[in-house]
Design an enzyme around this catalytic site. Structure first.
Site, PDB file in Angstrom:
ATOM      1  N   GLN A   1     -22.585 -43.609  11.375  1.00  0.00           N
ATOM      2  CA  GLN A   1     -22.611 -42.328  11.536  1.00  0.00           C
ATOM      3  C   GLN A   1     -22.119 -41.821  12.648  1.00  0.00           C
ATOM      4  O   GLN A   1     -21.268 -40.931  12.531  1.00  0.00           O
ATOM      5  CB  GLN A   1     -23.892 -41.886  11.086  1.00  0.00           C
ATOM      6  CG  GLN A   1     -24.052 -40.282  10.969  1.00  0.00           C
ATOM      7  CD  GLN A   1     -23.316 -40.014   9.449  1.00  0.00           C
ATOM      8  OE1 GLN A   1     -23.273 -40.929   8.571  1.00  0.00           O
ATOM      9  NE2 GLN A   1     -22.854 -38.654   9.128  1.00  0.00           N
TER      10      GLN A   1
ATOM     11  N   ALA B   1     -22.995 -35.095   8.760  1.00  0.00           N
ATOM     12  CA  ALA B   1     -24.379 -35.164   9.575  1.00  0.00           C
ATOM     13  C   ALA B   1     -24.116 -35.491  10.987  1.00  0.00           C
ATOM     14  O   ALA B   1     -23.281 -36.610  11.195  1.00  0.00           O
ATOM     15  CB  ALA B   1     -25.448 -35.752   8.901  1.00  0.00           C
TER      16      ALA B   1
ATOM     17  N   SER C   1     -28.148 -37.987   9.176  1.00  0.00           N
ATOM     18  CA  SER C   1     -27.537 -38.213   7.891  1.00  0.00           C
ATOM     19  C   SER C   1     -28.563 -38.670   6.640  1.00  0.00           C
ATOM     20  O   SER C   1     -29.112 -39.594   6.990  1.00  0.00           O
ATOM     21  CB  SER C   1     -26.355 -39.194   8.055  1.00  0.00           C
ATOM     22  OG  SER C   1     -25.772 -39.358   6.644  1.00  0.00           O
TER      23      SER C   1
ATOM     24  N   HIS D   1     -27.459 -40.398   4.288  1.00  0.00           N
ATOM     25  CA  HIS D   1     -27.433 -41.806   3.983  1.00  0.00           C
ATOM     26  C   HIS D   1     -27.882 -42.870   4.895  1.00  0.00           C
ATOM     27  O   HIS D   1     -28.018 -44.002   4.425  1.00  0.00           O
ATOM     28  CB  HIS D   1     -25.714 -41.899   4.173  1.00  0.00           C
ATOM     29  CG  HIS D   1     -24.932 -41.156   3.283  1.00  0.00           C
ATOM     30  ND1 HIS D   1     -24.559 -41.988   1.858  1.00  0.00           N
ATOM     31  CD2 HIS D   1     -24.384 -39.812   3.155  1.00  0.00           C
ATOM     32  CE1 HIS D   1     -24.020 -40.839   1.039  1.00  0.00           C
ATOM     33  NE2 HIS D   1     -23.948 -39.808   1.877  1.00  0.00           N
TER      34      HIS D   1
ATOM     35  N   ASP E   1     -22.988 -41.384  -2.465  1.00  0.00           N
ATOM     36  CA  ASP E   1     -22.123 -40.707  -2.910  1.00  0.00           C
ATOM     37  C   ASP E   1     -21.399 -41.201  -4.088  1.00  0.00           C
ATOM     38  O   ASP E   1     -20.845 -42.234  -4.016  1.00  0.00           O
ATOM     39  CB  ASP E   1     -21.096 -40.750  -1.703  1.00  0.00           C
ATOM     40  CG  ASP E   1     -21.507 -39.485  -0.708  1.00  0.00           C
ATOM     41  OD1 ASP E   1     -22.571 -38.823  -0.911  1.00  0.00           O
ATOM     42  OD2 ASP E   1     -21.010 -40.017   0.652  1.00  0.00           O
TER      43      ASP E   1
ATOM     44  N   GLU F   1     -21.859 -30.183  -2.104  1.00  0.00           N
ATOM     45  CA  GLU F   1     -21.215 -31.510  -2.414  1.00  0.00           C
ATOM     46  C   GLU F   1     -21.391 -32.115  -3.740  1.00  0.00           C
ATOM     47  O   GLU F   1     -22.467 -32.591  -3.844  1.00  0.00           O
ATOM     48  CB  GLU F   1     -21.748 -32.299  -1.214  1.00  0.00           C
ATOM     49  CG  GLU F   1     -21.327 -32.162   0.329  1.00  0.00           C
ATOM     50  CD  GLU F   1     -21.727 -33.045   1.218  1.00  0.00           C
ATOM     51  OE1 GLU F   1     -22.230 -34.237   0.867  1.00  0.00           O
ATOM     52  OE2 GLU F   1     -21.464 -32.917   2.455  1.00  0.00           O
TER      53      GLU F   1
ATOM     54  N   TRP G   1     -20.609 -34.520  -4.910  1.00  0.00           N
ATOM     55  CA  TRP G   1     -20.735 -36.159  -5.160  1.00  0.00           C
ATOM     56  C   TRP G   1     -21.914 -36.836  -4.482  1.00  0.00           C
ATOM     57  O   TRP G   1     -22.066 -37.900  -4.629  1.00  0.00           O
ATOM     58  CB  TRP G   1     -19.315 -36.687  -4.545  1.00  0.00           C
ATOM     59  CG  TRP G   1     -19.366 -36.444  -2.878  1.00  0.00           C
ATOM     60  CD1 TRP G   1     -19.827 -37.139  -2.169  1.00  0.00           C
ATOM     61  CD2 TRP G   1     -18.658 -34.966  -2.410  1.00  0.00           C
ATOM     62  NE1 TRP G   1     -19.589 -36.388  -0.804  1.00  0.00           N
ATOM     63  CE2 TRP G   1     -19.039 -35.254  -0.992  1.00  0.00           C
ATOM     64  CE3 TRP G   1     -18.151 -33.952  -2.851  1.00  0.00           C
ATOM     65  CZ2 TRP G   1     -18.719 -34.257   0.066  1.00  0.00           C
ATOM     66  CZ3 TRP G   1     -17.668 -33.028  -1.993  1.00  0.00           C
ATOM     67  CH2 TRP G   1     -18.024 -33.142  -0.616  1.00  0.00           C
ATOM     68  N   HIS G   2     -22.536 -35.664  -3.752  1.00  0.00           N
ATOM     69  CA  HIS G   2     -23.647 -36.364  -3.109  1.00  0.00           C
ATOM     70  C   HIS G   2     -25.148 -36.394  -3.879  1.00  0.00           C
ATOM     71  O   HIS G   2     -25.450 -35.416  -3.938  1.00  0.00           O
ATOM     72  CB  HIS G   2     -23.754 -35.828  -1.587  1.00  0.00           C
ATOM     73  CG  HIS G   2     -24.967 -36.352  -0.617  1.00  0.00           C
ATOM     74  ND1 HIS G   2     -24.744 -37.060   0.202  1.00  0.00           N
ATOM     75  CD2 HIS G   2     -26.068 -36.525  -0.781  1.00  0.00           C
ATOM     76  CE1 HIS G   2     -25.832 -37.453   0.984  1.00  0.00           C
ATOM     77  NE2 HIS G   2     -26.659 -37.102   0.119  1.00  0.00           N
TER      78      HIS G   2
HETATM   79 ZN   LIG Z   1     -22.957 -38.068   1.004  1.00  0.00          ZN
END
Ligand SMILES: [Zn+2]
Length: 285
Positions: A171, A192, A197, A199, A206, A256, A258-259
Site C-alpha cells: 500500500q 488509502a 486500506s 485491502h 476488487d 467505488e 468494484w470494491h
Molecule cells: Zn478496493
C-alpha cells in the site's frame, strides 16, 4: 314482384354503402402510409407521435462484452496493478465550500491492535490498522467469492477478483504512486494511505469481469450488466458494496463500483436491505 324489386333496391343500397366504406378505408390507408412516410418509415416513431406507443424510449443496454472484445489482449495487467482513474470533478458537493479534508485524523498514529466493532474488523480513515497486521486473504471470503462467481457464470458473467489482500508495504508503494500522479487530495479520495486500506484486512475484494479490463477499478463497471448483477446479488454471499454513491462523507471514499467487502451473510443482508454503509451499521460514523 314488388318484393323482389324491394330486395334489389336494398341490395343496391347495400353495395353503395359497401363501396363508400371501402373508399374511406382506402383513403385512410393511403393517409396512414403517407404519414408513416413522413416519419422516415419509422413505425415506432409514428406511434410515439400519436401517443400510441408504450415502448420505453430508453435504449436497451448493449449486451455485456459486445463492445470491448477488441481490447481483450491489450492490457493483461497483473492483479493489484490496476490503477483507478483519477476522480472526475465532483459536481455533487456544492452545498458547502469547505474543502474535503481527506477524512483523516491529523497526526494520528497507527494503533498496535486492529479495531473490532460488533465483532467486525473495521478499517477506514478513522480506524487504521497496525503496520504489522498481515492476515493475508481471508479464506472464508475467498470461498464466498468463488461461490458467488460460480452463480454469476450461470448468467454468463465471468467475475474475477483482481485485487484482494494488500500488505502494508504494498500500500505504501501504491499510495505514493497515486500521490505522484494526482496529488494528495485526489489520491485520498480513491486510495488509502498505508495502514488505512481495507485491502490490508484480507476481506476487501476488487471485482471485475474477465476480459473486460477497461471496466476494472472504473465507475463504468457499475453500468455493466455484470456490475449490476453484483450490486443486486453480492449480499447473498456476504459481500457489501463498501463505498456507495453519495456516501463519501460517511465512508471517506468516492463511489467505488468494484470494491466489495466481505462481512458474512447475515450482516450483508441487513446492510443491503437498509441501504446503509458499514459505518452506519456499526454506528461509528
Ligand atoms: Zn478496493
Amino acid at each position: 314482384m314488388k318484393r323482389s324489386q324491394d330486395r334489389r333496391r336494398t341490395s343496391k343500397k347495400r353495395s353503395k354503402g359497401l363501396k363508400a366504406t371501402l373508399l374511406i378505408a382506402v383513403a385512410a390507408l393511403v393517409g396512414l402510409i403517407i404519414w408513416i412516410g413522413t416519419n422516415d418509415w419509422n413505425v415506432e416513431k409514428t406511434l410515439e407521435q400519436a401517443g400510441l406507443s408504450n415502448t420505453d424510449s430508453e435504449k436497451p443496454e448493449t449486451s455485456p462484452g459486445s463492445e470491448d472484445k477488441e481490447e481483450e489482449d491489450e492490457q493483461n495487467l497483473p492483479p493489484a496493478e490496476v490503477e483507478p482513474a483519477p476522480p472526475e470533478e465532483s459536481t455533487e458537493k456544492g452545498e458547502d465550500d469547505t474543502p474535503f479534508d481527506g477524512g483523516y485524523v491529523e497526526g494520528q498514529q497507527l494503533p498496535s491492535e486492529p479495531t473490532y466493532v460488533k465483532d467486525i474488523l473495521i478499517a477506514n480513515k478513522k480506524y487504521p490498522l497496525p503496520e504489522t497486521f498481515a492476515p493475508g486473504e481471508s479464506k472464508e471470503a475467498r470461498a464466498a467469492f468463488e461461490e458467488m462467481a460460480a452463480e454469476a457464470k450461470l448468467s454468463s458473467f465471468n467475475l474475477t477478483a483482481f485485487s484482494t489482500y494488500r500488505s502494508y508495504d504494498y500500500q505504501v508503494t501504491l499510495y505514493n504512486r497515486y500521490v505522484d500522479r494526482d496529488g494528495v487530495e485526489a489520491a485520498d479520495r480513491y486510495s488509502a494511505r498505508p495502514g488505512y486500506s481495507e485491502h490490508q484486512t484480507g476481506l476487501a475484494f476488487d471485482i471485475g469481469e474477465v476480459n473486460h479490463e477497461k471496466h476494472w477499478a472504473s465507475s463504468s463497471f457499475g453500468t455493466t450488466e455484470a456490475g449490476k448483477w453484483l450490486l443486486a446479488n453480492a449480499h447473498r454471499y456476504g459481500f457489501i458494496l463498501r463505498y456507495p454513491n453519495h456516501k463519501e462523507e460517511i465512508t471517506g471514499y468516492m463511489h467505488e463500483a468494484w470494491h466489495y467487502r466481505y462481512v458474512g451473510k447475515p450482516i450483508a443482508e441487513q446492510i443491503f436491505k437498509k441501504n446503509i454503509t458499514l459505518e452506519e451499521y456499526l454506528g461509528i460514523e
